[in-house]
Enzyme design. Structure first.
Site, PDB file in Angstrom:
ATOM      1  CB  SER A   1     -19.255   6.171 -11.898  1.00 30.19           C
ATOM      2  OG  SER A   1     -18.719   7.282 -11.207  1.00 30.19           O
ATOM      3  CE1 TYR A  29     -16.311   7.542 -16.119  1.00 26.63           C
ATOM      4  CE2 TYR A  29     -16.991   8.554 -14.050  1.00 26.63           C
ATOM      5  CZ  TYR A  29     -16.481   7.479 -14.745  1.00 26.63           C
ATOM      6  OH  TYR A  29     -16.139   6.334 -14.072  1.00 26.63           O
TER       7      TYR A  29
END
Length: 350
Positions: free
Chosen positions: A141, A166
């Protein structure tokens, strides 16, 4: 090839699975169909892949009505079930897109991220190790860049200062992958996704939230008073990049030096790429495109920055361009129009 695609009921996994079976690959899709967002959307995606909701049974592979696809409802964190799946199916390649997504939700429910993104990923790596899979690609990501303010974000940059759990789990995936590349000669390629949008997208992401509010006469929340930009990338462009990586497993870098180590490659068969549009768009411009496509001006509620968020993302995609001649081709206006057209049709919004 026989390919395991995890997260096949999700946004990117669904589109990738479609493209793989269209070109003749055999795909086993995996998803736990959790309730992070509306499961009906996940079932609708799977239905497009030829899987009827009534046929789905936990931990059982079911065949699709579409040639080349089968599906299993399974949790990545279930070590024994995952090992059995690898043993029985004998995959040629794995593309791991299954994960607990969302930056802000990781503040509310951190354990879900460790279970899916860390425990789940080690089960993927162990499956590859013990069952002869030498070709693994996986979703990382853009959030791994964290506090980094140097833009465009380069895969040679340090990514040691995440601002959400995350992001930390995605960074951990990259490090775990390198370890297995080094120890077991598994080709691993991490793709740092930058703000993917398009038809069948996630309801918790900006395009869906904005469109839903505008069409239903509610104000849209605009964080950091609109002073944000994102490297919005259309789903078809993302899938094209993933295919190039699946078809070209990572190789060791013969020029890699332990005394001056590059962060995005290794003496092991390991590679990291940014996959984005290489053209950040101001959030207000993106909202304007949605307004034009819908034909209605949004009521705007300007707010402060949210915890765990960043002001800007901007991908240096030279790695994919140099290695595969990859370049996104979808203009923002076209991508937004395609998304809005799908949204109105799927949700019966006129």
């Amino acid at each position: 090839m026989k390919i395991l695609v995890t997260g096949a009921g999700g946004f990117i996994g669904f589109h990738l699975s479609q493209k793989l079976i269209e070109r003749g690959d055999s795909v086993v899709g995996l998803d736990n169909i959790n309730d992070y967002y509306d499961v009906n959307l996940k079932y609708a995606r799977l239905n497009r892949l030829g899987i009827d909701k009534s046929s789905i049974s936990d931990n059982q592979v079911v065949n699709s009505s579409i040639k080349g696809f089968s599906f299993v409802k399974m949790d990545l964190s279930d070590r024994e079930k995952m090992n059995r799946l690898f043993e029985e199916e004998q995959f040629d390649a794995v593309c791991n897109l299954g994960a607990q997504a969302g930056v802000r939700y990781s503040i509310e429910n951190p354990h879900a991220y460790i279970d899916s993104n860390v425990v789940g990923f080690i089960n993927i790596l162990e499956g590859c190790r013990h069952h002869g899979v030498k070709n693994l690609s996986y979703a990382s990501s853009s959030s791994v860049y964290g506090l980094n303010k140097s833009q465009p974000f380069k895969t040679t940059d340090h990514t040691d200062h995440p601002v959400s759990l995350y992001a930390a789990t995605k960074k951990s995936n990259e490090m775990m992958a390198h370890t297995y590349s080094h120890l077991y000669n598994i080709s691993t390629t991490g793709l740092r996704f930058f703000t993917v949008y398009g038809p069948w997208g996630r309801p918790d992401m900006a395009p869906m939230l904005f469109s839903d509010a505008i069409l239903n006469n509610r104000a849209i929340n605009i964080f950091n008073h609109g002073n944000m930009s994102r490297d919005f990338t259309y789903i078809d462009d993302i899938v094209e990049g993933i295919l190039k990586v699946i078809d070209n497993p990572a190789q060791s870098n013969p020029k890699w030096s332990a005394s001056q180590p590059e962060a995005n490659s290794s003496s092991a068969p390991y590679k990291i790429y940014n996959i984005g549009n290489n053209a950040p768009v101001n959030l207000m411009e993106f909202i304007s495109e949605i307004e034009v496509s819908i034909g209605k001006v949004a009521t705007k509620n300007f707010m402060e920055m949210q915890d765990g968020d960043v002001e800007s993302t901007y991908a240096d995609t030279s790695g994919l361009k140099d290695d595969f001649n990859y370049k996104p081709f979808t203009p923002l206006s076209k991508g937004v129009n395609e998304f809005v057209r799908w949204y109105k049709d799927f949700y019966n919004q006129g």
